[in-house]
Design a protein around this motif. Sequence first.
Motif, PDB file in Angstrom:
ATOM      1  N   ALA A  95       1.128  -0.914   1.053  1.00  0.00           N
ATOM      2  CA  ALA A  95       0.821  -2.552   1.631  1.00  0.00           C
ATOM      3  C   ALA A  95       2.087  -3.247   0.411  1.00  0.00           C
ATOM      4  O   ALA A  95       2.338  -3.042  -0.757  1.00  0.00           O
ATOM      5  CB  ALA A  95      -0.221  -3.000   0.920  1.00  0.00           C
ATOM      6  N   ALA A  96       3.310  -3.898   1.523  1.00  0.00           N
ATOM      7  CA  ALA A  96       4.246  -4.506   0.265  1.00  0.00           C
ATOM      8  C   ALA A  96       4.527  -5.374   1.169  1.00  0.00           C
ATOM      9  O   ALA A  96       4.880  -5.944   1.990  1.00  0.00           O
ATOM     10  CB  ALA A  96       5.279  -3.048   0.761  1.00  0.00           C
ATOM     11  N   GLU A  97       5.552  -6.515   0.086  1.00  0.00           N
ATOM     12  CA  GLU A  97       6.126  -7.787   0.750  1.00  0.00           C
ATOM     13  C   GLU A  97       7.180  -6.954   0.871  1.00  0.00           C
ATOM     14  O   GLU A  97       8.158  -6.226   0.096  1.00  0.00           O
ATOM     15  CB  GLU A  97       5.833  -8.531  -0.676  1.00  0.00           C
ATOM     16  N   THR A  98       8.630  -8.425   1.809  1.00  0.00           N
ATOM     17  CA  THR A  98       9.525  -7.806   1.957  1.00  0.00           C
ATOM     18  C   THR A  98      10.243  -8.282   2.203  1.00  0.00           C
ATOM     19  O   THR A  98      10.135  -9.079   2.792  1.00  0.00           O
ATOM     20  CB  THR A  98       9.690  -6.188   2.816  1.00  0.00           C
ATOM     21  N   GLY A  99      11.891  -8.775   2.296  1.00  0.00           N
ATOM     22  CA  GLY A  99      12.929  -9.396   2.593  1.00  0.00           C
ATOM     23  C   GLY A  99      13.158  -9.253   4.097  1.00  0.00           C
ATOM     24  O   GLY A  99      13.656 -10.079   4.607  1.00  0.00           O
ATOM     25  N   GLY A 100      13.011  -7.878   4.427  1.00  0.00           N
ATOM     26  CA  GLY A 100      13.344  -7.539   5.805  1.00  0.00           C
ATOM     27  C   GLY A 100      13.130  -7.949   6.892  1.00  0.00           C
ATOM     28  O   GLY A 100      12.012  -8.714   7.199  1.00  0.00           O
ATOM     29  N   ASP A 101      13.008  -6.820   8.087  1.00  0.00           N
ATOM     30  CA  ASP A 101      12.106  -7.378   9.326  1.00  0.00           C
ATOM     31  C   ASP A 101      10.984  -6.631   9.568  1.00  0.00           C
ATOM     32  O   ASP A 101      11.110  -5.044   9.741  1.00  0.00           O
ATOM     33  CB  ASP A 101      13.303  -6.716  10.358  1.00  0.00           C
ATOM     34  N   LYS A 121      -0.129 -16.621  -1.892  1.00  0.00           N
ATOM     35  CA  LYS A 121      -1.328 -16.024  -1.779  1.00  0.00           C
ATOM     36  C   LYS A 121      -0.967 -14.830  -1.475  1.00  0.00           C
ATOM     37  O   LYS A 121      -1.240 -13.685  -0.900  1.00  0.00           O
ATOM     38  CB  LYS A 121      -2.193 -16.827  -1.092  1.00  0.00           C
ATOM     39  N   THR A 122       1.167 -14.305  -0.943  1.00  0.00           N
ATOM     40  CA  THR A 122       1.279 -13.414  -0.389  1.00  0.00           C
ATOM     41  C   THR A 122       0.787 -12.238  -0.543  1.00  0.00           C
ATOM     42  O   THR A 122      -0.154 -11.193  -0.015  1.00  0.00           O
ATOM     43  CB  THR A 122       3.025 -13.289  -0.352  1.00  0.00           C
ATOM     44  N   ALA A 123       0.420 -12.295  -2.506  1.00  0.00           N
ATOM     45  CA  ALA A 123      -0.184 -10.753  -3.509  1.00  0.00           C
ATOM     46  C   ALA A 123      -1.315 -10.668  -2.813  1.00  0.00           C
ATOM     47  O   ALA A 123      -1.917  -9.543  -2.784  1.00  0.00           O
ATOM     48  CB  ALA A 123       0.482 -10.643  -4.803  1.00  0.00           C
ATOM     49  N   ALA A 124      -1.915 -11.627  -3.146  1.00  0.00           N
ATOM     50  CA  ALA A 124      -3.339 -11.603  -2.580  1.00  0.00           C
ATOM     51  C   ALA A 124      -3.920 -11.134  -1.291  1.00  0.00           C
ATOM     52  O   ALA A 124      -5.013 -10.568  -1.127  1.00  0.00           O
ATOM     53  CB  ALA A 124      -4.123 -13.563  -3.573  1.00  0.00           C
ATOM     54  N   ALA A 125      -3.218 -11.845  -0.046  1.00  0.00           N
ATOM     55  CA  ALA A 125      -3.682 -10.675   0.433  1.00  0.00           C
ATOM     56  C   ALA A 125      -3.430  -9.612   0.843  1.00  0.00           C
ATOM     57  O   ALA A 125      -4.293  -9.184   1.838  1.00  0.00           O
ATOM     58  CB  ALA A 125      -3.088 -12.263   1.928  1.00  0.00           C
ATOM     59  N   LEU A 126      -2.358  -8.961   0.556  1.00  0.00           N
ATOM     60  CA  LEU A 126      -1.692  -7.228   0.401  1.00  0.00           C
ATOM     61  C   LEU A 126      -3.383  -7.339   0.040  1.00  0.00           C
ATOM     62  O   LEU A 126      -2.964  -6.000   0.459  1.00  0.00           O
ATOM     63  CB  LEU A 126      -0.314  -7.452   0.055  1.00  0.00           C
ATOM     64  N   ALA A 127      -3.798  -7.070  -1.022  1.00  0.00           N
ATOM     65  CA  ALA A 127      -4.834  -6.959  -2.255  1.00  0.00           C
ATOM     66  C   ALA A 127      -5.824  -6.997  -1.550  1.00  0.00           C
ATOM     67  O   ALA A 127      -6.427  -6.094  -1.494  1.00  0.00           O
ATOM     68  CB  ALA A 127      -4.870  -7.645  -3.404  1.00  0.00           C
ATOM     69  N   LYS A 128      -6.255  -7.572  -1.019  1.00  0.00           N
ATOM     70  CA  LYS A 128      -6.949  -8.007   0.389  1.00  0.00           C
ATOM     71  C   LYS A 128      -7.038  -6.612   1.513  1.00  0.00           C
ATOM     72  O   LYS A 128      -8.126  -7.013   2.216  1.00  0.00           O
ATOM     73  CB  LYS A 128      -7.342  -9.368   1.092  1.00  0.00           C
ATOM     74  N   ALA A 129      -5.889  -6.728   2.066  1.00  0.00           N
ATOM     75  CA  ALA A 129      -5.953  -5.553   3.163  1.00  0.00           C
ATOM     76  C   ALA A 129      -6.185  -4.379   2.144  1.00  0.00           C
ATOM     77  O   ALA A 129      -7.030  -3.650   2.993  1.00  0.00           O
ATOM     78  CB  ALA A 129      -4.441  -5.522   3.531  1.00  0.00           C
ATOM     79  N   LYS A 130      -5.992  -4.006   0.938  1.00  0.00           N
ATOM     80  CA  LYS A 130      -6.712  -2.569   0.604  1.00  0.00           C
ATOM     81  C   LYS A 130      -7.788  -2.594   0.436  1.00  0.00           C
ATOM     82  O   LYS A 130      -9.026  -1.067   0.527  1.00  0.00           O
ATOM     83  CB  LYS A 130      -5.485  -2.577  -0.956  1.00  0.00           C
ATOM     84  N   GLU A 131      -8.648  -4.465  -0.060  1.00  0.00           N
ATOM     85  CA  GLU A 131     -10.702  -3.745   0.121  1.00  0.00           C
ATOM     86  C   GLU A 131     -10.879  -3.764   1.439  1.00  0.00           C
ATOM     87  O   GLU A 131     -11.275  -2.508   1.646  1.00  0.00           O
ATOM     88  CB  GLU A 131     -10.183  -4.968  -0.309  1.00  0.00           C
ATOM     89  N   ILE A 132      -9.753  -4.474   2.337  1.00  0.00           N
ATOM     90  CA  ILE A 132     -10.380  -3.925   4.449  1.00  0.00           C
ATOM     91  C   ILE A 132     -10.090  -2.801   4.025  1.00  0.00           C
ATOM     92  O   ILE A 132     -11.400  -1.806   4.322  1.00  0.00           O
ATOM     93  CB  ILE A 132     -10.197  -4.979   5.057  1.00  0.00           C
ATOM     94  N   VAL A 133      -9.451  -1.894   3.786  1.00  0.00           N
ATOM     95  CA  VAL A 133      -9.216  -0.458   4.450  1.00  0.00           C
ATOM     96  C   VAL A 133     -10.290   0.688   3.151  1.00  0.00           C
ATOM     97  O   VAL A 133     -10.470   1.485   3.845  1.00  0.00           O
ATOM     98  CB  VAL A 133      -7.194   0.154   3.899  1.00  0.00           C
ATOM     99  N   GLU A 134     -10.432   0.187   1.989  1.00  0.00           N
ATOM    100  CA  GLU A 134     -11.356   1.033   0.562  1.00  0.00           C
ATOM    101  C   GLU A 134     -12.726   0.615   1.653  1.00  0.00           C
ATOM    102  O   GLU A 134     -13.444   1.905   1.581  1.00  0.00           O
ATOM    103  CB  GLU A 134     -11.379   0.622  -0.068  1.00  0.00           C
ATOM    104  N   SER A 135     -12.999  -0.384   2.203  1.00  0.00           N
ATOM    105  CA  SER A 135     -14.305  -0.397   2.808  1.00  0.00           C
ATOM    106  C   SER A 135     -14.621   0.545   4.141  1.00  0.00           C
ATOM    107  O   SER A 135     -15.809   0.883   3.823  1.00  0.00           O
ATOM    108  CB  SER A 135     -14.645  -2.046   2.952  1.00  0.00           C
ATOM    109  N   LEU A 136     -13.241   1.027   4.850  1.00  0.00           N
ATOM    110  CA  LEU A 136     -14.049   1.679   6.237  1.00  0.00           C
ATOM    111  C   LEU A 136     -13.960   2.874   5.788  1.00  0.00           C
ATOM    112  O   LEU A 136     -13.500   3.723   6.677  1.00  0.00           O
ATOM    113  CB  LEU A 136     -12.452   0.889   7.195  1.00  0.00           C
ATOM    114  N   VAL A 137     -13.469   2.896   4.481  1.00  0.00           N
ATOM    115  CA  VAL A 137     -12.842   4.786   4.339  1.00  0.00           C
ATOM    116  C   VAL A 137     -14.361   5.869   4.348  1.00  0.00           C
ATOM    117  O   VAL A 137     -14.909   5.187   3.639  1.00  0.00           O
ATOM    118  CB  VAL A 137     -11.677   5.275   3.386  1.00  0.00           C
TER     119      VAL A 137
END
Length: 866
Positions: free
Chosen positions: A770-776, A850-866
Amino acid sequence: MLSKELRTKYLEFFKSKGHMIHPSDSLVPDDPTLLYTSAGMVQFQPYFTGERIPPCRRLTDSQKCMRTGDIDEVGDSTHLTFFEMLGNFSIGDYFKREAIHWAWEFLTQVIKIDADRLWTSVYKDDDEAASVWIDELGFPKERLVRLGEDKNFWPADAPTKGPNGPCGPCNEIFLDMDPDKGYPEDPAWSIANDSSRFVEIWNLVFQQFDRKDDGSLVPLPTKNIDTGMGLERTIIVLNGLESAYETDLFVPIIEEIGRVTGCTYGSSDEVTRAMRVVADHIRSSVFAIADGVLPDNSGAGYVLRRIIRNAVVKGRKLGRKEPFLSSLVKIVVKMMGDAYPEIADKQGYIEKVIDSEENRFARTLESGMQRLAEMLEDAKVLPGESAFTLYDTYGFPFELTKEMAAEKGVEVDEEGFRAAMEKQRETAKAAGGFADKLFGEGASVITELQSKLGATEFVGYGCTESEAEVAAIIKGGASVNSLSAGDEGEVILNSTPFYAEMGGQVGDTGTLGNFTVTDTVKKADFHVHVGKAFGDVKVGDTVCAKVDARRRRAIERNHSATHMLHAALHEVIGEHALQAGSVVDDKRLRFDFSHFQAVTPEEIRAIENKVNEFILSDLCVNTVVTDIEEARKMGATALFGEKYGNEVRVVKMGDVSMEFCGGTHLKHSSQAGLFKITGESSVGAGLRRIEAVTGTEAVKLVSGLQDVIANTAKALSCPVGDLESAAARTVEKLKEARKETEAAKAKGASEEADTMAKNAMDLGGVKFVAAETGGDVRALVDTVADKLGSGVIVLAKSGDRPVFVCKVTADLTGKGFHAGNIIREVAKVAGGGGGGKPEFAQAGGKDGSKTAAALAKAKEIVESLV
């Protein structure tokens, strides 16, 4: 009896009664509130309202009509989209007695209907009409019924519900299809409700009242007659047939459909209905296209598109996957080209339009199937609105939607679909009726003036200056006797050299004595000069009407150039390139024409060269005034959407061009000077536009281009003669520089992807980034996935409105990881939304903080599916 025989007998009968046979109007009416001409009297609307003086107080016609409010019912025994309406009309001349007598005479003596099978209904209080039937014709009173305003008043329910304006009772004539049953117990109920036994064949409308705001019906000073007899329906009953599809108007078309598809009419209900729909729709399409309509996403074009696409779908039900509708055009032309020569004149063009739309729809159907597949993914019930969107946007048949949904085990909300369909139908009906407009308009100042003054005589074909008398002045919507300096108003002369805006040519400007003319427009039979007084102007004044001759000549250069352009288009890209509209002013010309792909640069150059060749040939421009039939015999081209009277002007340019045209023109083509095309573009499906300049404007354009060339050569430090090679060298240098830049970016992106992959988290055996970038982000997420081999990657593009993407490698999609579901929840955190497929999805956010919080949410979702 054949349809041609009935049409001829009707028109000739009323001609013998002093009626003028009026040609059918276009299917595309002048009335902007109507998509199509839906009744015989639409074209006579200005006569009924007093806006225009009719050429004869007694008129008769066979009018092309189209109604599509019940398009989904077509294929049964009664509904058609295209039909012909026979009518006889009286504008302030005869009334009930003559209308009823002549209807009876025509039915019983001319077309020999058994008088004992005829029934009639009159309005409940219309003793006058009842008396004509019973006392004068000796009609059996037990076969005359009286009905209320919902059945025998026009518009229906006008006395209690409106609209205000002219209205009146109507008298309907019915044919008993089963007289052996004897008289019904309740004749009034049977006439009103049993349409299978009692078939209406003629409706006589007696326009005699003016409905007021308080609901009162005040007698009109001038009473009118408007009647309508459906040609198809009458042919059915005269020949004892079950539907129009068994008449000579349809049988040859249905036989050809059978030949093309291999299907047999009558072999099953489904086949029969499909063949009927195709037959009906090809007739509608041929006539609509001949009158200038093209498939589009709005208005009349949208209706045409739906009709063609519906026919294609029905063709598929008949087993025909390949385009075939255009092959049916020749049958329609063969059957009806004599009565309506416009469809014969444009047969090739009609075939091209239909073929183009059929092929376009084939591609759209594929898109619709993909869209439906996406809608059905993870769905248990497909909403009715979604099914309607497929139907409305893609022309996707509802039956096909249900079939594909059933294969996936998904139910379809049929009730919701029907509700959406009904909503659209009501909207179409609200936009389709002309009664409100016709009966809601009051008398205008122009109407009042028309009753007092003769038409303006136009003398501007031969001169740009003449003396004339001020016949009327309008100020603030009212008729006045004078204008003072500074007053704005409209002046009407008894004669004028000022051309009023028509046919795409703008109105003239100039002066009328103490009045500056800023525009000239046509209202009813008047040329109305719009402008501002700079001194006193009075009714009765004799003034010098002086057109701005320099401006007029510039307009004429552009107008004559459009005729030459039309001819050049035919030579360069084909005869199908027909004019669909134009605008001609003193600065430029704009020309719309039918063509099904972009005009290539090579064709543009050839067209431009051809027009300049015509100009240099110094063609003589001659004008002939003749009747419309003689003009057609001469080979003159009539233009789409234009309305012509019995007398027309034909403009001939050497042997190059001959067109109907009421505009002003040059005397010689060479006076246009120079022709330069400035643009070519699309203005709709199958419709292109060329913009161009002539004369001094063309010279200005060339001079400007020369300046650009000289300045560019100076900027590149080269002679004008070396400009092309110098520009090519510069472009190559830029390409090399861009390659270097892209290589540097790719290296940076690769390094960034390496870093992301190395820093991947291990969530219960699942690699996660999960990361934030300025690229494509789309390219970067694929690169990271390739480096990981297996995992879930969520990236965010930095910004105030971030973009999120999610990639799930193939080995994980079957284990409960779904990119679309993950990204949907991630985007919600940043105030956005989106979704997609299991392996890849994209969404947008609205709050970058809220970008950082959104990426943190992604981690929560994936953890819940493992």
